[in-house]
Design a protein around this motif. Structure first.
Motif, mmCIF file in Angstrom:
data_model
loop_
_atom_site.group_PDB
_atom_site.id
_atom_site.type_symbol
_atom_site.label_atom_id
_atom_site.label_comp_id
_atom_site.label_asym_id
_atom_site.label_seq_id
_atom_site.Cartn_x
_atom_site.Cartn_y
_atom_site.Cartn_z
ATOM 1 N N LYS A 104 0.828 -1.210 0.000
ATOM 2 C CA LYS A 104 0.000 0.000 0.000
ATOM 3 C C LYS A 104 0.864 1.262 0.000
ATOM 4 O O LYS A 104 0.714 2.147 0.848
ATOM 5 C CB LYS A 104 -0.968 -0.013 1.171
ATOM 6 C CG LYS A 104 -2.039 -1.076 1.024
ATOM 7 C CD LYS A 104 -3.163 -0.879 2.015
ATOM 8 C CE LYS A 104 -4.262 -1.884 1.729
ATOM 9 N NZ LYS A 104 -5.391 -1.735 2.619
ATOM 10 N N GLU A 142 -0.312 -3.090 9.090
ATOM 11 C CA GLU A 142 -1.174 -2.043 8.541
ATOM 12 C C GLU A 142 -2.498 -2.043 9.282
ATOM 13 O O GLU A 142 -3.222 -3.040 9.255
ATOM 14 C CB GLU A 142 -1.386 -2.312 7.040
ATOM 15 C CG GLU A 142 -2.273 -1.354 6.335
ATOM 16 C CD GLU A 142 -1.563 -0.073 5.928
ATOM 17 O OE1 GLU A 142 -2.277 0.913 5.670
ATOM 18 O OE2 GLU A 142 -0.338 -0.034 5.881
ATOM 19 N N ASP A 202 -3.979 -8.211 0.105
ATOM 20 C CA ASP A 202 -3.471 -7.610 -1.125
ATOM 21 C C ASP A 202 -2.043 -8.087 -1.367
ATOM 22 O O ASP A 202 -1.305 -8.347 -0.407
ATOM 23 C CB ASP A 202 -3.468 -6.080 -1.028
ATOM 24 C CG ASP A 202 -4.862 -5.490 -0.956
ATOM 25 O OD1 ASP A 202 -5.807 -6.146 -1.447
ATOM 26 O OD2 ASP A 202 -5.007 -4.388 -0.406
#
Length: 111
Positions: free
Chosen positions: A39, A79, A89
């Motif tokens: 990210k 995260e 992801d």
């Protein structure tokens, strides 16, 4: 203008592949260092031990945090409180064990 060759380009893969690389390096008794982006944030993870080996006093790390086991590393928050191993992801591996990721056999299928 600089263009990175395809051979040197980062590799997008599931986070589980990072743990497989670490396990493989541990079996070989060598240290491991993996740089990746998740990210849009850069991270570094790996494992090291005494005398450049992973046979004694093994330490796992994620960014600036140290852990005494792979399980602790996998449960580390990366995260928003999500465990490192629970990332859904893909991660973008930019370097693996001091080499371009495409030269790492476990990353090759994702290249």
């Amino acid at each position: 203008m600089f263009f990175r060759s395809k051979k040197n380009a980062p590799v997008s893969c599931p986070v589980s592949v990072i743990f497989e690389i670490m396990k493989q390096d541990l079996e070989l008794g060598i240290c491991c260092s993996i740089d990746f982006i998740y990210k849009d944030k850069k991270h570094q993870t790996g494992v090291w031990g005494d005398d450049g080996e992973t046979r004694k006093n093994v330490v796992y790390y994620l960014d600036k945090q140290d852990f005494s086991s792979m399980e602790e590393l996998m449960c580390a928050a990366i995260e928003d409180g999500i465990c490192f191993s629970d990332l859904t992801d893909p991660v973008l591996v930019t370097e693996c064990d001091g080499c371009y990721p495409r030269s790492t056999p476990l990353l090759e299928p994702y290249a």
